[in-house]
Design a protein around this motif. Sequence first.
Motif, PDB file in Angstrom:
ATOM      1  N   ARG A  47       9.612 -18.751 -13.236  1.00  0.00           N
ATOM      2  CA  ARG A  47       8.303 -18.244 -12.849  1.00  0.00           C
ATOM      3  C   ARG A  47       7.262 -19.282 -13.278  1.00  0.00           C
ATOM      4  O   ARG A  47       7.232 -19.695 -14.442  1.00  0.00           O
ATOM      5  N   ASP A 106       6.301 -23.004  -4.038  1.00  0.00           N
ATOM      6  CA  ASP A 106       6.901 -21.687  -3.848  1.00  0.00           C
ATOM      7  C   ASP A 106       7.823 -21.687  -2.626  1.00  0.00           C
ATOM      8  O   ASP A 106       8.914 -21.127  -2.660  1.00  0.00           O
ATOM      9  N   LYS A 157      11.632 -20.901  -3.847  1.00  0.00           N
ATOM     10  CA  LYS A 157      11.974 -19.473  -3.802  1.00  0.00           C
ATOM     11  C   LYS A 157      13.452 -19.233  -3.484  1.00  0.00           C
ATOM     12  O   LYS A 157      14.066 -18.317  -4.053  1.00  0.00           O
ATOM     13  N   HIS A 211       9.809 -18.462  -8.511  1.00  0.00           N
ATOM     14  CA  HIS A 211       8.570 -18.044  -7.870  1.00  0.00           C
ATOM     15  C   HIS A 211       7.401 -18.841  -8.444  1.00  0.00           C
ATOM     16  O   HIS A 211       7.311 -19.013  -9.665  1.00  0.00           O
ATOM     17  N   THR A 215       3.120 -19.093  -8.256  1.00  0.00           N
ATOM     18  CA  THR A 215       1.900 -18.414  -7.813  1.00  0.00           C
ATOM     19  C   THR A 215       0.663 -19.181  -8.250  1.00  0.00           C
ATOM     20  O   THR A 215       0.554 -19.610  -9.403  1.00  0.00           O
ATOM     21  N   VAL A 260       3.272 -13.122  -9.543  1.00  0.00           N
ATOM     22  CA  VAL A 260       4.357 -14.107  -9.584  1.00  0.00           C
ATOM     23  C   VAL A 260       5.703 -13.412  -9.675  1.00  0.00           C
ATOM     24  O   VAL A 260       6.686 -13.872  -9.084  1.00  0.00           O
ATOM     25  N   ASP A 261       5.775 -12.304 -10.392  1.00  0.00           N
ATOM     26  CA  ASP A 261       7.051 -11.602 -10.519  1.00  0.00           C
ATOM     27  C   ASP A 261       7.486 -11.003  -9.178  1.00  0.00           C
ATOM     28  O   ASP A 261       8.687 -10.915  -8.886  1.00  0.00           O
ATOM     29  N   LYS A 262       6.502 -10.615  -8.352  1.00  0.00           N
ATOM     30  CA  LYS A 262       6.814 -10.048  -7.037  1.00  0.00           C
ATOM     31  C   LYS A 262       7.026 -11.129  -5.977  1.00  0.00           C
ATOM     32  O   LYS A 262       7.427 -10.827  -4.853  1.00  0.00           O
ATOM     33  N   GLY A 263       6.708 -12.384  -6.342  1.00  0.00           N
ATOM     34  CA  GLY A 263       6.915 -13.474  -5.402  1.00  0.00           C
ATOM     35  C   GLY A 263       5.734 -13.786  -4.509  1.00  0.00           C
ATOM     36  O   GLY A 263       5.889 -14.430  -3.469  1.00  0.00           O
ATOM     37  N   PRO A 320       2.712 -15.956  -3.448  1.00  0.00           N
ATOM     38  CA  PRO A 320       2.333 -17.340  -3.728  1.00  0.00           C
ATOM     39  C   PRO A 320       0.879 -17.514  -4.123  1.00  0.00           C
ATOM     40  O   PRO A 320       0.519 -18.533  -4.730  1.00  0.00           O
TER      41      PRO A 320
END
Length: 235
Positions: free
Chosen positions: A107, A141, A145, A150, A152, A195-198, A200
């Motif tokens: 991350r 990202d 990914k 990930h 962000t 960032v944890d959910k992806g 960007p």
Amino acid sequence: MGLVLVARREDRLLALAKDLTADYGVRCDVITADLTDPAAPQAIMARVTELGLDVDILINNAGLSGSGAFADTPFVELANEIQVMMTAVTELAHLAVPGMKERGFGRIVNVSSLAALMPPAASLLYTAIKSYVLNLSQALDMELKPHGVHVTALCPGFTHSEFHDVMGTRDASNKLPAFLWQEADAVVREGWNAVDKGAPVCVPGVVNKVTAAAVKPVPLWVGYRLGKSLNPFKN
């Protein structure tokens, strides 16, 4: 699992590390480094290796901004901005990413700014640098990914912190309406969730989201003229 804090002021870092360990029971190591030094990123990562730690999460949060016109600012000050907010950000990510890819998890949060989404304005290099951070984060990202990493770009607006005190702009910032401001912990929570959910890009806060959406359709030539009209250094 451990936490590594990096900044210039060791006494502040040690006090924070002590509090974090007491409150959360987490191992907390301290590395003092000045990111205006081109050797700092390599030295930081070498020290992390010596501590026996892997970098699974990287937060690039260091920043500064000039307070004068470009032509009137000594180049060493401009170079420091570039080194801290562009070169060091890029190099730290470059050093951390191979291990993240190998472990299949990572991350990275790169702190950009709402300014990166706004029409260009005369804020020395700040807007240009934050635009670079925004675009770098999105490109990384896309690349990373598929490997479980990930990235962000966190794009906050006005946030209560020491930034304005250090830059000498506290009096001016205090004149801004209260609704424009966010607390740092709210920005951090929203950035981490993103960032944890992806996601960007993360623009935290309702006011900032509305602002970013409002300027998105603005044609480049209109944005340029708007930026010129807001230029605090024009003759």
